[in-house]
Design an enzyme around this catalytic site. Structure first.
Site, PDB file in Angstrom:
ATOM      1  CB  ILE A   3      -0.958   0.009   1.219  1.00 40.71           C
ATOM      2  CG1 ILE A   3      -1.675  -1.328   1.363  1.00 40.71           C
ATOM      3  CG2 ILE A   3      -1.942   1.180   1.096  1.00 40.71           C
ATOM      4  CD1 ILE A   3      -2.467  -1.766   0.137  1.00 40.71           C
ATOM      5  N   PRO A   4       1.217   1.769  -1.180  1.00 40.49           N
ATOM      6  CG  PRO A   4       1.412   2.250  -3.464  1.00 40.49           C
ATOM      7  CD  PRO A   4       0.755   1.308  -2.487  1.00 40.49           C
ATOM      8  CB  CYS A   5       0.030   5.682   2.048  1.00 42.16           C
ATOM      9  SG  CYS A   5       1.352   5.412   3.231  1.00 42.16           S
ATOM     10  CG  HIS A   6       5.413   6.406  -0.972  1.00 41.48           C
ATOM     11  ND1 HIS A   6       5.182   5.074  -0.684  1.00 41.48           N
ATOM     12  CD2 HIS A   6       6.043   6.424  -2.175  1.00 41.48           C
ATOM     13  CE1 HIS A   6       5.660   4.325  -1.665  1.00 41.48           C
ATOM     14  NE2 HIS A   6       6.187   5.126  -2.591  1.00 41.48           N
ATOM     15  NE  ARG A   7       4.308   4.165  -5.676  1.00 37.69           N
ATOM     16  CZ  ARG A   7       4.338   2.870  -5.939  1.00 37.69           C
ATOM     17  NH1 ARG A   7       3.239   2.234  -6.300  1.00 37.69           N
ATOM     18  NH2 ARG A   7       5.478   2.212  -5.843  1.00 37.69           N
TER      19      ARG A   7
END
Length: 174
Positions: free
Chosen positions: A117-121
């Site tokens: 889950i790449p929440c940094h994106r």
């Protein structure tokens, strides 16, 4: 998804309808403190519960609580954002029929970061870097480092470089 289909999708998006960068966001970035160390890890994969049974049994190590159905809906949308691209809290909330702040709150509790889950994106709708792990003071530099490692560029006020805003924007959620 190909780069050309991402560009075509971005061109149709209301996200790019004359939204000037927020002066408040620029002030936040200027006031942020660069931490002593930067976590730019974008390769660690944390096991993500796929089945209904696994999801209902999972307890977040951060909150010591079960992950909610809404959080899983946000995480399932976020995991679709490809490396080198970004989306916004608003784009996810539009897809889910919720609000951008609710999406931000769910992502601030993401126990599956950086992958799957790449929440940094996920950025603000004016392409500002936004918070990371619920922090807007220093961890934003972690978020920036992760995104730069994936090929995004930022100006000196914390906004995605103008030439990359439309081509790298993702909102083709399934």
């Amino acid at each position: 998804m190909t780069v050309s289909s991402t560009v075509a999708t971005a061109a149709k998006s209301s996200h790019f309808a004359a939204k000037p960068p927020s002066a408040a966001h620029a002030r936040l970035f200027k006031a942020a403190t660069v931490p002593d160390s930067i976590d730019d890890d974008v390769s660690t994969v944390i096991e993500y519960p796929e089945t209904e049974e696994a999801r209902s049994a999972y307890v977040s190590p951060q909150t010591k609580r079960p992950v909610t159905e809404f959080q899983y809906r946000v995480y399932d949308a976020c995991r679709q954002v490809p490396c080198g691209s970004y989306t916004t809290y608003m784009a996810i909330s539009d897809h889910l029929g919720s609000g951008p702040r609710a999406v931000g709150t769910a992502l601030s509790k993401n126990p599956f970061c950086p992958l799957p889950i790449p929440c940094h994106r996920v950025l603000t709708s004016d392409c500002y870097i936004g918070g990371f792990s619920g922090d807007t003071k220093s961890k934003i530099f972690w978020k920036k480092a992760k995104l730069e490692k994936e090929g995004l560029e930022f100006d000196d006020k914390g906004f995605v470089a103008p030439l990359l805003q439309q081509p790298r924007f993702f909102n083709s959620f399934k």
